[in-house]
Write a protein that holds these residues in place. Structure first.
Motif, PDB file in Angstrom:
ATOM      1  N   PRO A 280      -3.691  41.123 -33.217  1.00 22.01           N
ATOM      2  CA  PRO A 280      -2.682  40.848 -32.185  1.00 22.01           C
ATOM      3  C   PRO A 280      -2.706  41.856 -31.052  1.00 22.01           C
ATOM      4  O   PRO A 280      -3.235  42.962 -31.184  1.00 22.01           O
ATOM      5  CB  PRO A 280      -1.373  40.903 -32.964  1.00 22.01           C
ATOM      6  N   LEU A 281      -2.087  41.463 -29.943  1.00 25.93           N
ATOM      7  CA  LEU A 281      -2.035  42.312 -28.754  1.00 25.93           C
ATOM      8  C   LEU A 281      -0.870  43.290 -28.781  1.00 25.93           C
ATOM      9  O   LEU A 281      -1.015  44.459 -28.455  1.00 25.93           O
ATOM     10  CB  LEU A 281      -1.918  41.430 -27.501  1.00 25.93           C
ATOM     11  N   GLY A 282       0.327  42.782 -29.115  1.00 28.62           N
ATOM     12  CA  GLY A 282       1.529  43.619 -29.076  1.00 28.62           C
ATOM     13  C   GLY A 282       2.751  42.790 -28.741  1.00 28.62           C
ATOM     14  O   GLY A 282       2.930  41.692 -29.260  1.00 28.62           O
ATOM     15  N   VAL A 283       3.577  43.295 -27.837  1.00 26.01           N
ATOM     16  CA  VAL A 283       4.802  42.602 -27.424  1.00 26.01           C
ATOM     17  C   VAL A 283       4.516  41.789 -26.159  1.00 26.01           C
ATOM     18  O   VAL A 283       3.947  42.308 -25.193  1.00 26.01           O
ATOM     19  CB  VAL A 283       5.947  43.591 -27.150  1.00 26.01           C
ATOM     20  N   GLY A 284       4.909  40.531 -26.189  1.00 24.17           N
ATOM     21  CA  GLY A 284       4.699  39.672 -25.031  1.00 24.17           C
ATOM     22  C   GLY A 284       5.988  39.063 -24.531  1.00 24.17           C
ATOM     23  O   GLY A 284       6.996  38.999 -25.251  1.00 24.17           O
ATOM     24  N   ILE A 285       5.949  38.600 -23.290  1.00 26.17           N
ATOM     25  CA  ILE A 285       7.076  37.893 -22.681  1.00 26.17           C
ATOM     26  C   ILE A 285       6.672  36.431 -22.556  1.00 26.17           C
ATOM     27  O   ILE A 285       5.635  36.120 -21.956  1.00 26.17           O
ATOM     28  CB  ILE A 285       7.408  38.455 -21.283  1.00 26.17           C
ATOM     29  N   THR A 286       7.450  35.530 -23.122  1.00 26.84           N
ATOM     30  CA  THR A 286       7.182  34.107 -22.979  1.00 26.84           C
ATOM     31  C   THR A 286       8.240  33.493 -22.066  1.00 26.84           C
ATOM     32  O   THR A 286       9.439  33.645 -22.289  1.00 26.84           O
ATOM     33  CB  THR A 286       7.158  33.387 -24.337  1.00 26.84           C
ATOM     34  N   ILE A 287       7.767  32.806 -21.032  1.00 28.03           N
ATOM     35  CA  ILE A 287       8.643  32.235 -20.014  1.00 28.03           C
ATOM     36  C   ILE A 287       8.294  30.747 -19.887  1.00 28.03           C
ATOM     37  O   ILE A 287       7.452  30.362 -19.075  1.00 28.03           O
ATOM     38  CB  ILE A 287       8.483  32.965 -18.665  1.00 28.03           C
ATOM     39  N   PRO A 288       8.925  29.896 -20.687  1.00 30.34           N
ATOM     40  CA  PRO A 288       8.623  28.460 -20.643  1.00 30.34           C
ATOM     41  C   PRO A 288       9.391  27.755 -19.544  1.00 30.34           C
ATOM     42  O   PRO A 288      10.362  28.281 -18.997  1.00 30.34           O
ATOM     43  CB  PRO A 288       9.064  27.987 -22.030  1.00 30.34           C
ATOM     44  N   PRO A 289       9.003  26.524 -19.210  1.00 28.35           N
ATOM     45  CA  PRO A 289       9.652  25.761 -18.143  1.00 28.35           C
ATOM     46  C   PRO A 289      10.791  24.901 -18.670  1.00 28.35           C
ATOM     47  O   PRO A 289      10.968  24.746 -19.879  1.00 28.35           O
ATOM     48  CB  PRO A 289       8.511  24.875 -17.641  1.00 28.35           C
ATOM     49  N   TRP A 290      11.523  24.274 -17.749  1.00 22.54           N
ATOM     50  CA  TRP A 290      12.636  23.416 -18.135  1.00 22.54           C
ATOM     51  C   TRP A 290      12.203  21.975 -18.377  1.00 22.54           C
ATOM     52  O   TRP A 290      12.935  21.203 -19.002  1.00 22.54           O
ATOM     53  CB  TRP A 290      13.729  23.425 -17.054  1.00 22.54           C
ATOM     54  N   ASN A 291      11.014  21.583 -17.891  1.00 20.65           N
ATOM     55  CA  ASN A 291      10.681  20.149 -17.946  1.00 20.65           C
ATOM     56  C   ASN A 291      10.194  19.701 -19.322  1.00 20.65           C
ATOM     57  O   ASN A 291      10.367  18.552 -19.697  1.00 20.65           O
ATOM     58  CB  ASN A 291       9.667  19.787 -16.859  1.00 20.65           C
ATOM     59  N   PHE A 292       9.577  20.608 -20.082  1.00 18.12           N
ATOM     60  CA  PHE A 292       9.287  20.362 -21.501  1.00 18.12           C
ATOM     61  C   PHE A 292       9.951  21.495 -22.280  1.00 18.12           C
ATOM     62  O   PHE A 292       9.283  22.386 -22.803  1.00 18.12           O
ATOM     63  CB  PHE A 292       7.789  20.305 -21.752  1.00 18.12           C
ATOM     64  N   PRO A 293      11.292  21.461 -22.345  1.00 21.15           N
ATOM     65  CA  PRO A 293      12.049  22.631 -22.790  1.00 21.15           C
ATOM     66  C   PRO A 293      11.934  22.928 -24.272  1.00 21.15           C
ATOM     67  O   PRO A 293      12.288  24.022 -24.705  1.00 21.15           O
ATOM     68  CB  PRO A 293      13.488  22.277 -22.421  1.00 21.15           C
ATOM     69  N   LEU A 294      11.434  21.981 -25.047  1.00 22.24           N
ATOM     70  CA  LEU A 294      11.171  22.244 -26.462  1.00 22.24           C
ATOM     71  C   LEU A 294       9.673  22.401 -26.701  1.00 22.24           C
ATOM     72  O   LEU A 294       9.233  23.426 -27.208  1.00 22.24           O
ATOM     73  CB  LEU A 294      11.731  21.123 -27.335  1.00 22.24           C
ATOM     74  N   ALA A 295       8.875  21.429 -26.310  1.00 22.71           N
ATOM     75  CA  ALA A 295       7.446  21.436 -26.629  1.00 22.71           C
ATOM     76  C   ALA A 295       6.739  22.678 -26.098  1.00 22.71           C
ATOM     77  O   ALA A 295       6.056  23.387 -26.852  1.00 22.71           O
ATOM     78  CB  ALA A 295       6.779  20.181 -26.080  1.00 22.71           C
ATOM     79  N   ILE A 296       6.883  22.961 -24.815  1.00 19.98           N
ATOM     80  CA  ILE A 296       6.147  24.090 -24.245  1.00 19.98           C
ATOM     81  C   ILE A 296       6.767  25.411 -24.696  1.00 19.98           C
ATOM     82  O   ILE A 296       6.043  26.382 -24.958  1.00 19.98           O
ATOM     83  CB  ILE A 296       6.076  23.983 -22.714  1.00 19.98           C
ATOM     84  N   CYS A 297       8.075  25.451 -24.821  1.00 20.21           N
ATOM     85  CA  CYS A 297       8.733  26.648 -25.356  1.00 20.21           C
ATOM     86  C   CYS A 297       8.211  26.959 -26.756  1.00 20.21           C
ATOM     87  O   CYS A 297       7.848  28.095 -27.072  1.00 20.21           O
ATOM     88  CB  CYS A 297      10.247  26.427 -25.379  1.00 20.21           C
ATOM     89  N   VAL A 298       8.161  25.949 -27.602  1.00 18.69           N
ATOM     90  CA  VAL A 298       7.674  26.126 -28.973  1.00 18.69           C
ATOM     91  C   VAL A 298       6.194  26.495 -28.968  1.00 18.69           C
ATOM     92  O   VAL A 298       5.765  27.414 -29.668  1.00 18.69           O
ATOM     93  CB  VAL A 298       7.900  24.841 -29.793  1.00 18.69           C
ATOM     94  N   GLY A 299       5.396  25.774 -28.161  1.00 17.56           N
ATOM     95  CA  GLY A 299       3.966  26.028 -28.154  1.00 17.56           C
ATOM     96  C   GLY A 299       3.617  27.435 -27.716  1.00 17.56           C
ATOM     97  O   GLY A 299       2.825  28.129 -28.373  1.00 17.56           O
ATOM     98  N   MET A 300       4.201  27.883 -26.613  1.00 21.38           N
ATOM     99  CA  MET A 300       3.915  29.223 -26.107  1.00 21.38           C
ATOM    100  C   MET A 300       4.354  30.292 -27.097  1.00 21.38           C
ATOM    101  O   MET A 300       3.638  31.260 -27.353  1.00 21.38           O
ATOM    102  CB  MET A 300       4.633  29.433 -24.772  1.00 21.38           C
ATOM    103  N   THR A 301       5.545  30.119 -27.666  1.00 19.56           N
ATOM    104  CA  THR A 301       6.102  31.124 -28.566  1.00 19.56           C
ATOM    105  C   THR A 301       5.369  31.132 -29.901  1.00 19.56           C
ATOM    106  O   THR A 301       5.031  32.193 -30.436  1.00 19.56           O
ATOM    107  CB  THR A 301       7.601  30.873 -28.779  1.00 19.56           C
ATOM    108  N   ALA A 302       5.123  29.948 -30.453  1.00 20.20           N
ATOM    109  CA  ALA A 302       4.448  29.862 -31.746  1.00 20.20           C
ATOM    110  C   ALA A 302       3.042  30.430 -31.681  1.00 20.20           C
ATOM    111  O   ALA A 302       2.592  31.125 -32.604  1.00 20.20           O
ATOM    112  CB  ALA A 302       4.420  28.412 -32.217  1.00 20.20           C
ATOM    113  N   ALA A 303       2.324  30.144 -30.591  1.00 17.80           N
ATOM    114  CA  ALA A 303       0.972  30.669 -30.450  1.00 17.80           C
ATOM    115  C   ALA A 303       0.973  32.193 -30.461  1.00 17.80           C
ATOM    116  O   ALA A 303       0.114  32.830 -31.087  1.00 17.80           O
ATOM    117  CB  ALA A 303       0.352  30.152 -29.153  1.00 17.80           C
ATOM    118  N   ALA A 304       1.937  32.783 -29.770  1.00 22.18           N
ATOM    119  CA  ALA A 304       1.998  34.241 -29.697  1.00 22.18           C
ATOM    120  C   ALA A 304       2.334  34.871 -31.049  1.00 22.18           C
ATOM    121  O   ALA A 304       1.675  35.823 -31.484  1.00 22.18           O
ATOM    122  CB  ALA A 304       3.030  34.653 -28.651  1.00 22.18           C
ATOM    123  N   ILE A 305       3.332  34.340 -31.731  1.00 20.82           N
ATOM    124  CA  ILE A 305       3.781  35.009 -32.960  1.00 20.82           C
ATOM    125  C   ILE A 305       2.852  34.742 -34.138  1.00 20.82           C
ATOM    126  O   ILE A 305       2.702  35.608 -35.010  1.00 20.82           O
ATOM    127  CB  ILE A 305       5.237  34.633 -33.315  1.00 20.82           C
TER     128      ILE A 305
END
Length: 523
Positions: free
Chosen positions: A179-204
Motif C-alpha cells: 500500500p501507499l499510505g493515507v489517501g483522500i477520496t473525493i467522489p462525485p454526486w452523480n454516481f453517489p454510491l457506485a463511484i464512492c464505493v469503487g474509489m474507496t474500496a479500491a484504496a482500502i
C-alpha cells in the motif's frame, strides 16, 4: 464466505426488472421505509469517534424542494487534521492485514448491500433525483466494485504464484504490491454510491486508509456506505468520513504533507486544481503524491451513411438524457452523415418529445437536475444554444417543485459552438451535420475531452476506421456511449477527461499500490 468462494469468477450484479410486480412492490416498500428516515442528522467519522457538528450540509431532494433528505455534519480543518491522524494511526496496523482478509470485508459488504439493494437505491431516488432504473444500476455497480476489487486484490497478492519473475540461479526473487499510505477520496454526486464505493474500496483493499470527502450534494448515501462498512467490522480509522467545503478542507487535505494519494472524480476545473496542489511539495513531504482523476467529458455519437437509423436515434436519446444527461459519459453531441441526417434528426425529436418528466419517486423517465447551481447553469447554456443552433425539442423549464428542465435538442450546430465544446452536464443535446463518416469522426475528435464515444455503421471498413481514429477511452460500436460495466468495460478517458485510470479494470488497483522487489541470495 470462504476464501475459495471469494476467489471464484466475478459476475456482474443483475439489474432489477421493475416491470415484474413483485420487484415493483419491493421497491415501493423500500421507498416508504427510507422516506420515514428522511431528515435525520448524521455525524462525521474520525477513527472510532462519531462527531456531530453544529454546522451541517443540508441535503435536499432535488425533485421536491420541501423535503430534507438529511443534515450531515460538516468538517473543519481542525477536524480534518484529526481525521488525518486517525488514518495514519490505522494505517500502521491495516497495512499488515493479509490481502485475503482485507478482501473479505468487501465481500461481506457486497452481500449485505445486495440484501438491502432497494433501500440503497431509494436513498438515491430521494437524494440524487434518480429514477428507479438509474438508482438500481448505481447500486448494482457498487456491489460489482466491491466484489471485483476484492478478487483483484487476491489476484495481485498471488502474483508470485501465477506470474513468477524470470529465474536467476543463486537468487530467490519476488515482487509484492504494497500500500501507499493515507489517501483522500473525493467522489462525485452523480454516481453517489457506485463511484464512492469503487474509489474507496479500491484504496482500502490495497491496505491504504482514507479520508472520504463525499460530494456536498449527496452526502447521506455516502454515509450509508460508511455505516455498512462499520457493520461488517472494518477497523476504525480505515475509512474516515469528512464531508466539507472543497476550498476549506479539500485544498487542505490535498496539500497535506502526509497525504500519499488523491483519488478524484468530478469536473475538469476541480481536477486540474487538485493536480496543481498535489504537485507542490509541502514541508516534510517525502514522496511525490499520486493523483488518480476522472474529470468528465464531452462525449458523442457518430452516425455514418450505412447506420441503422432507428437504433442510432434510440442510442442518441438514451445516451443524452439518461439521468438528465448528468453522466460524464453522457452523449451530449451527435455527428450525423448528411445522407441520413434528416431521418436521424426527425426520429431523435420524436423520441425526445415522448420522454415523461416528473418526480423520481414515481419513476418518471426524466427527473430533476442536481441542485440550483446546475439548474441555472444548464438554463444559461440553453439560451446560448438558441443562438448557436435550431431548437427542435425542449428549451425551457419543466413543471414541478424541483429543478426540472425539459430534455432539449439543438440541430445544425457547428462543432466549434460552445454547446458542442463545453461540458453542460444536463439534458442538452447538440447535433451537427457531417459530409460523411470521416468528417463526422473529425468533428467528434475536435474537443479537449476524450472519455466515451459511439460509432453507428454497418460497414466493416468504416467501423475499422472509427476504431483506429476516434480518440476516446471507451469506444462503443452500434450501442449507446453510457453504461460501462465493471470488469467488462474498464472506464476512463484521455486528454482533459483525466488520467485514463481504468476503473473496473485489471490495472486499476496498481494505482493504489507500489511494487516492492525483494531479492535474497541463496546460500
Amino acid at each position: 464466505m470462504t476464501t475459495k468462494q471469494s476467489a471464484a469468477a466475478f459476475q456482474n450484479e443483475p439489474f432489477t426488472d421493475f416491470s415484474a410486480e413483485v420487484n415493483k412492490q419491493e421497491m415501493e416498500a423500500a421507498l416508504r421505509k427510507v422516506k420515514g428516515e428522511l431528515g435525520r442528522d448524521y455525524p462525521l467519522w474520525i477513527g472510532a469517534v462519531k462527531v456531530m457538528t453544529e454546522d451541517k450540509i443540508v441535503s435536499i431532494n432535488p425533485g421536491d424542494l420541501d423535503e430534507v433528505v438529511g443534515r450531515v455534519s460538516k468538517a473543519t480543518q481542525d477536524l480534518a487534521e484529526k481525521a488525518m491522524q486517525a488514518a495514519l494511526l490505522a494505517f500502521n496496523s491495516w497495512k499488515k492485514v493479509p490481502a485475503v482478509e482485507r478482501a473479505e470485508y468487501l465481500f461481506k459488504a457486497a452481500k449485505l448491500m445486495r440484501e438491502r439493494k432497494h433501500e440503497f437505491s431509494a436513498f438515491m431516488v430521494y437524494e440524487a433525483g434518480k429514477n428507479w432504473g438509474e438508482a438500481d444500476a448505481d447500486t448494482a455497480e457498487a456491489i460489482d466494485f466491491l466484489e471485483y476489487y476484492a478478487r483483484e486484490m487476491i489476484r495481485l497478492s498471488e502474483t508470485n504464484l501465477h506470474r513468477p519473475l524470470t529465474k536467476l540461479a543463486g537468487e530467490n526473487n519476488r515482487l509484492d504490491y504494497i500500500p501507499l499510505g493515507v489517501g483522500i477520496t473525493i467522489p462525485p454526486w452523480n454516481f453517489p454510491l457506485a463511484i464512492c464505493v469503487g474509489m474507496t474500496a479500491a484504496a482500502i483493499v490495497c491496505g491504504n486508509t482514507v479520508l472520504l470527502k463525499p460530494a456536498s450534494v449527496t452526502p447521506v448515501i455516502a454515509h450509508k456506505f460508511v455505516e455498512l462498512m462499520e457493520e461488517v467490522g472494518l477497523p476504525a480509522g480505515v475509512i474516515n468520513f469528512v464531508p466539507g467545503s472543497g476550498s476549506e478542507i479539500g485544498d487542505y487535505l490535498t496539500s497535506h504533507p502526509q497525504t500519499r494519494f488523491i483519488s478524484f472524480t468530478g469536473s475538469k476545473e476541480v481536477g486540474l486544481r487538485i493536480n496543481e496542489l498535489a504537485a507542490k511539495t509541502a514541508e516534510g513531504q517525502i514522496w511525490i503524491k499520486r493523483v488518480i482523476a476522472e474529470m468528465g467529458g464531452k462525449d458523442g455519437i457518430v452516425v455514418d451513411e450505412t447506420a441503422n437509423v432507428e437504433e442510432a436515434a434510440k442510442a442518441i436519446v438514451v445516451s443524452a438524457f439518461g439521468f438528465q444527461g448528468q453522466k460524464c459519459s453522457a452523449g451530449s453531441r451527435a455527428f450525423v452523415a448528411a445522407a441520413v441526417y434528416d431521418q436521424v434528426v426527425d426520429r431523435v425529436r420524436e423520441l425526445t418529445q415522448q420522454l415523461s418528466i416528473g418526480l423520481p419517486e414515481k419513476n418518471f423517465q426524466a427527473g430533476p437536475v442536481s441542485d440550483l447551481g446546475a439548474y441555472n447553469k444548464i438554463l444559461d447554456y440553453i439560451e446560448i444554444g438558441k443562438g448557436e443552433g435550431r431548437l427542435i425539442a425542449g428549451g425551457a423549464k419543466a413543471e414541478g417543485n424541483g429543478y426540472y428542465i425539459q430534455p432539449t435538442v439543438f440541430v445544425d450546430v457547428d462543432c466549434k459552438a460552445r454547446i458542442m465544446q463545453e461540458e453542460i452536464f444536463g439534458p442538452v443535446l447538440a447535433i451537427g451535420k457531417a459530409a460523411d463518416y470521416q468528417d463526422a469522426i473529425a468533428q467528434f475528435n475536435d474537443t479537449e475531452f476524450g472519455l466515451t464515444g459511439s460509432f453507428f455503421s454497418q460497414d466493416e471498413d468504416q467501423i475499422a476506421y472509427a476504431l483506429e481514429e476516434m480518440h476516446c477511452g471507451n469506444l462503443y460500436i452500434n450501442r449507446k456511449c453510457t453504461g460501462a460495466l465493471v470488469g467488462v468495460h474498464p472506464f476512463g478517458g484521455f486528454n482533459m477527461s483525466g488520467t485514463d485510470s481504468k476503473a473496473g479494470g485489471h490495472d486499476y488497483l496498481l494505482l493504489f499500490t507500489q511494487a516492492k522487489l525483494s531479492s535474497r541470495k541463496q546460500s
